[in-house]
Design an enzyme around this catalytic site. Structure first.
Site, mmCIF file in Angstrom:
data_model
loop_
_atom_site.group_PDB
_atom_site.id
_atom_site.type_symbol
_atom_site.label_atom_id
_atom_site.label_comp_id
_atom_site.label_asym_id
_atom_site.label_seq_id
_atom_site.Cartn_x
_atom_site.Cartn_y
_atom_site.Cartn_z
ATOM 1 N N ARG A 1 20.164 7.103 5.368
ATOM 2 C CA ARG A 1 19.386 5.865 5.260
ATOM 3 C C ARG A 1 19.700 4.917 6.415
ATOM 4 O O ARG A 1 18.849 4.171 6.859
ATOM 5 C CB ARG A 1 19.654 5.186 3.917
ATOM 6 C CG ARG A 1 19.170 6.027 2.732
ATOM 7 C CD ARG A 1 19.368 5.289 1.431
ATOM 8 N NE ARG A 1 19.054 6.110 0.270
ATOM 9 C CZ ARG A 1 19.952 6.832 -0.397
ATOM 10 N NH1 ARG A 1 21.211 6.859 -0.014
ATOM 11 N NH2 ARG A 1 19.585 7.539 -1.443
ATOM 12 N N HIS B 1 24.080 1.415 -0.987
ATOM 13 C CA HIS B 1 23.060 2.373 -1.453
ATOM 14 C C HIS B 1 22.938 3.456 -0.377
ATOM 15 O O HIS B 1 22.034 3.448 0.446
ATOM 16 C CB HIS B 1 21.720 1.681 -1.683
ATOM 17 C CG HIS B 1 20.615 2.635 -2.013
ATOM 18 N ND1 HIS B 1 20.622 3.427 -3.134
ATOM 19 C CD2 HIS B 1 19.475 2.952 -1.353
ATOM 20 C CE1 HIS B 1 19.543 4.184 -3.152
ATOM 21 N NE2 HIS B 1 18.827 3.917 -2.075
ATOM 22 N N ASP C 1 20.560 4.069 -8.425
ATOM 23 C CA ASP C 1 21.778 4.881 -8.473
ATOM 24 C C ASP C 1 22.429 4.746 -9.857
ATOM 25 O O ASP C 1 22.898 5.726 -10.442
ATOM 26 C CB ASP C 1 22.753 4.404 -7.386
ATOM 27 C CG ASP C 1 22.059 4.277 -6.046
ATOM 28 O OD1 ASP C 1 21.738 5.313 -5.453
ATOM 29 O OD2 ASP C 1 21.794 3.141 -5.610
ATOM 30 N N ASN D 1 13.824 -0.556 10.841
ATOM 31 C CA ASN D 1 13.463 -1.482 9.762
ATOM 32 C C ASN D 1 14.072 -2.873 9.879
ATOM 33 O O ASN D 1 13.579 -3.820 9.246
ATOM 34 C CB ASN D 1 13.857 -0.878 8.403
ATOM 35 C CG ASN D 1 12.941 0.282 8.011
ATOM 36 O OD1 ASN D 1 11.832 0.387 8.525
ATOM 37 N ND2 ASN D 1 13.402 1.137 7.119
ATOM 38 N N ALA E 1 0.825 -1.227 0.000
ATOM 39 C CA ALA E 1 0.000 0.000 0.000
ATOM 40 C C ALA E 1 0.850 1.263 0.000
ATOM 41 O O ALA E 1 0.320 2.374 0.104
ATOM 42 C CB ALA E 1 -0.921 -0.006 1.229
ATOM 43 N N ARG F 1 13.021 7.406 4.875
ATOM 44 C CA ARG F 1 13.607 8.484 5.674
ATOM 45 C C ARG F 1 12.941 9.808 5.332
ATOM 46 O O ARG F 1 12.296 9.959 4.293
ATOM 47 C CB ARG F 1 15.116 8.572 5.449
ATOM 48 C CG ARG F 1 15.527 8.971 4.058
ATOM 49 C CD ARG F 1 17.025 9.179 3.963
ATOM 50 N NE ARG F 1 17.457 9.240 2.573
ATOM 51 C CZ ARG F 1 18.563 9.848 2.163
ATOM 52 N NH1 ARG F 1 19.358 10.447 3.025
ATOM 53 N NH2 ARG F 1 18.886 9.841 0.883
ATOM 54 N N ARG G 1 20.417 6.689 -12.351
ATOM 55 C CA ARG G 1 20.671 8.132 -12.148
ATOM 56 C C ARG G 1 21.999 8.526 -12.785
ATOM 57 O O ARG G 1 22.109 9.563 -13.450
ATOM 58 C CB ARG G 1 20.726 8.424 -10.646
ATOM 59 C CG ARG G 1 19.373 8.365 -9.966
ATOM 60 C CD ARG G 1 19.528 8.315 -8.449
ATOM 61 N NE ARG G 1 18.224 8.472 -7.799
ATOM 62 C CZ ARG G 1 17.989 8.164 -6.529
ATOM 63 N NH1 ARG G 1 18.966 7.699 -5.756
ATOM 64 N NH2 ARG G 1 16.791 8.351 -6.012
ATOM 65 N N GLN H 1 10.949 -11.487 7.776
ATOM 66 C CA GLN H 1 10.644 -11.845 6.379
ATOM 67 C C GLN H 1 11.659 -12.841 5.823
ATOM 68 O O GLN H 1 11.310 -13.679 4.989
ATOM 69 C CB GLN H 1 10.537 -10.576 5.529
ATOM 70 C CG GLN H 1 9.311 -9.763 5.976
ATOM 71 C CD GLN H 1 9.041 -8.530 5.143
ATOM 72 O OE1 GLN H 1 9.767 -8.217 4.203
ATOM 73 N NE2 GLN H 1 7.982 -7.816 5.503
HETATM 74 N N1 LIG Z 1 16.923 1.032 -2.602
HETATM 75 C C1 LIG Z 1 16.455 2.134 -3.181
HETATM 76 O O1 LIG Z 1 17.001 2.591 -4.183
HETATM 77 C C2 LIG Z 1 15.261 2.863 -2.629
HETATM 78 C C3 LIG Z 1 14.696 2.494 -1.424
HETATM 79 N N2 LIG Z 1 13.611 3.169 -0.906
HETATM 80 C C4 LIG Z 1 13.065 2.676 0.355
HETATM 81 O O2 LIG Z 1 11.901 1.881 0.100
HETATM 82 C C5 LIG Z 1 11.088 1.832 1.273
HETATM 83 C C6 LIG Z 1 9.618 2.064 0.929
HETATM 84 O O3 LIG Z 1 9.458 3.367 0.436
HETATM 85 P P1 LIG Z 1 8.001 3.977 0.150
HETATM 86 O O4 LIG Z 1 7.172 3.021 -0.642
HETATM 87 O O5 LIG Z 1 8.198 5.339 -0.339
HETATM 88 O O6 LIG Z 1 7.447 4.041 1.644
HETATM 89 P P2 LIG Z 1 5.925 4.130 2.139
HETATM 90 O O7 LIG Z 1 5.972 4.529 3.574
HETATM 91 O O8 LIG Z 1 5.093 4.901 1.190
HETATM 92 O O9 LIG Z 1 5.468 2.610 2.031
HETATM 93 C C7 LIG Z 1 5.998 1.614 2.823
HETATM 94 C C8 LIG Z 1 4.889 0.616 3.077
HETATM 95 O O10 LIG Z 1 5.452 -0.488 3.757
HETATM 96 C C9 LIG Z 1 4.509 -0.939 4.695
HETATM 97 N N3 LIG Z 1 5.179 -1.759 5.695
HETATM 98 C C10 LIG Z 1 5.844 -1.360 6.801
HETATM 99 N N4 LIG Z 1 6.262 -2.420 7.504
HETATM 100 C C11 LIG Z 1 5.882 -3.512 6.804
HETATM 101 C C12 LIG Z 1 6.010 -4.899 7.024
HETATM 102 N N5 LIG Z 1 6.613 -5.382 8.107
HETATM 103 N N6 LIG Z 1 5.481 -5.743 6.111
HETATM 104 C C13 LIG Z 1 4.844 -5.273 5.028
HETATM 105 N N7 LIG Z 1 4.665 -3.974 4.779
HETATM 106 C C14 LIG Z 1 5.186 -3.102 5.657
HETATM 107 C C15 LIG Z 1 3.879 0.335 5.243
HETATM 108 O O11 LIG Z 1 2.629 0.085 5.861
HETATM 109 C C16 LIG Z 1 3.771 1.175 3.976
HETATM 110 O O12 LIG Z 1 2.523 1.000 3.337
HETATM 111 C C17 LIG Z 1 11.688 2.885 2.231
HETATM 112 O O13 LIG Z 1 12.516 2.220 3.187
HETATM 113 C C18 LIG Z 1 12.533 3.736 1.309
HETATM 114 O O14 LIG Z 1 13.575 4.390 1.996
HETATM 115 C C19 LIG Z 1 13.053 4.211 -1.575
HETATM 116 C C20 LIG Z 1 13.574 4.616 -2.786
HETATM 117 C C21 LIG Z 1 14.721 3.986 -3.376
HETATM 118 O O1 LIG Z 2 16.911 8.570 -0.455
HETATM 119 C C1 LIG Z 2 16.031 7.857 0.049
HETATM 120 O O2 LIG Z 2 15.813 7.773 1.262
HETATM 121 C C2 LIG Z 2 15.217 7.000 -0.868
HETATM 122 C C3 LIG Z 2 16.190 6.291 -1.694
HETATM 123 O O3 LIG Z 2 16.803 5.317 -1.263
HETATM 124 C C4 LIG Z 2 16.591 6.901 -2.950
HETATM 125 O O4 LIG Z 2 15.862 7.717 -3.507
HETATM 126 O O5 LIG Z 2 17.673 6.550 -3.439
#
Ligand SMILES: NC(=O)C1=CN([C@@H]2O[C@H](COP(=O)(O)OP(=O)(O)OC[C@H]3O[C@@H](n4cnc5c(N)ncnc54)[C@H](O)[C@@H]3O)[C@@H](O)[C@H]2O)C=CC1
Ligand SMILES: O=C([O-])CC(=O)C(=O)O
Length: 324
Positions: free
Chosen positions: A98, A187, A159, A105, A13, A92, A162, A112
């Site tokens: 991060r 990351h 990354d 987290n 969600a 964040r 980008r 999981q």
């Molecule tokens: N690796 C990467 O390049 C990137 C990583 N991220 C990370 O991805 C994650 C999600 O980001 P968003 O979707 O924007 O966040 P968001 O807050 O919109 O969605 C996260 C969802 O995860 C759910 N959630 C929390 N704990 C959970 C669990 N134990 N089991 C199942 N669902 C759970 C929440 O209820 C929420 O709906 C964040 O940690 C963010 O920092 C974001 C962008 C890039």
């Molecule tokens: O910066 C953040 O927290 C979300 C993320 O991982 C990204 O956009 O690369």
């Protein structure tokens, strides 16, 4: 028609999933001839919102979607999963790094990891997106002793993408002209986007850009892009993160001629500590990935690769109690 594959997505969600689920359902990840069963996981408080997402997926009448499971039980979400995209985690906000999310987290990924171990297909491919992604992937893997650690990866493809666009724009070329982009390490802001082996339309990138731009513009821009998006949007990257997750899984499963960046368990290549989930340049073929070997590493690169390795070792030490 092929048999359907089961794709588990956590945080169903959330922001990223609101793009990710629909693109996977449309066939962007595994192709237009691969039916899918979507297995979506949320926390109990977000089940209403998840059910709304399911209603919308149904309303799209996607031809490839054979079934949708929406659950707050990881054992149900990961049952026989062929692919698992672990997105659900706290994002964040401004001013945070991060790794500040580690405490909030980390527990998610030990639970999981166990559920994947007990329920997923023995060939499941796992991508961790939730931050800090590399160390969360390590936690999940360590809690899944019956699966091969190589099945656990973390996302540095955003990354990588980008960096492709930054370089293409700087040189007046297209992203498809750029070859052998590399993101090393975590990351995080210590990641090392390396142009030493990169070519643009067949020419070494270093023949086309000044060293000053590389060190003082390109590298920090890529390292800090996530923070720049948060500042501009008031929320972290979502559609671009979803798009890169699709790229990562598609290339891993279906292969690619390109060198791509994936955070994978280090096997000691390039002198990096074994076991940490470190981003390497890889080639994907036959459903597997291999680290690109034999690249010459100069002193500048070595120092940057070591700095991001050190950070990952520190993160690993901080979660030792969760590593089984
Ligand atoms: N690796 C990467 O390049 C990137 C990583 N991220 C990370 O991805 C994650 C999600 O980001 P968003 O979707 O924007 O966040 P968001 O807050 O919109 O969605 C996260 C969802 O995860 C759910 N959630 C929390 N704990 C959970 C669990 N134990 N089991 C199942 N669902 C759970 C929440 O209820 C929420 O709906 C964040 O940690 C963010 O920092 C974001 C962008 C890039
Ligand atoms: O910066 C953040 O927290 C979300 C993320 O991982 C990204 O956009 O690369």
């Amino acid at each position: 028609m092929k048999d359907p594959v089961r794709i588990a997505i956590t945080g169903g969600a959330g922001q990223i999933s609101y793009s990710l689920i629909f693109r996977i359902a449309a066939g962007d990840m595994l192709g237009p001839d691969q039916p899918v069963i979507l297995q979506l996981l949320e926390i109990p408080q977000a089940m209403d919102a998840l059910n709304g997402v399911v209603m919308e997926v149904n309303d799209c009448a996607f031809p490839l979607v054979q079934d949708i499971v929406a659950t707050d039980d990881p054992n149900v979400a990961f049952k026989d999963a062929d692919f698992a995209l672990l997105v659900g985690a706290r994002p964040r906000g401004p001013g945070m790094e991060r790794k500040d999310l580690l405490e909030a987290n980390a527990a998610i990924f030990s639970v999981q990891g166990k559920a994947l171990n007990d329920n997923a297909s023995r060939n499941v491919r796992v991508l961790v997106v939730g931050n800090p992604a590399n160390t969360n992937a390590l936690i999940a893997s360590c809690n899944a002793p019956d699966l091969n650690p190589r099945q656990f990866t973390a996302m540095t493809r955003l990354d990588h993408n980008r960096a492709l666009t930054q370089l293409a724009q700087k040189t007046g070329k297209r992203v498809t002209d750029v070859d052998s982009m590399i993101i090393w390490g975590n990351h995080s802001a210590t990641q090392y986007p390396d142009l030493a082996h990169t070519k643009v339309a067949g020419k070494p990138a270093f023949d086309l850009v000044e060293r000053d731009w590389y060190e003082n513009d390109f590298i920090p821009t890529v390292q800090q892009r996530g923070a720049a998006i948060i500042k501009a949007r008031g929320a972290s990257s979502a559609a671009s993160a979803a798009s890169s997750a699709i790229d990562h899984m598609r290339d891993w499963a279906l292969g690619t001629d390109q060198v791509v960046s994936m955070a994978i368990p280090s096997d000691g290549s390039y002198g990096i500590a074994e076991g940490i989930i470190y981003s390497y340049p890889v080639r994907c073929q036959n459903g597997d990935y291999e680290i690109v070997q034999g690249l010459e590493i100069d002193e500048f690169s070595r120092a940057k690769m070591k700095a991001t390795e050190d950070e990952l070792r520190e993160e690993r030490a901080a979660v030792e109690h969760l590593l089984g």
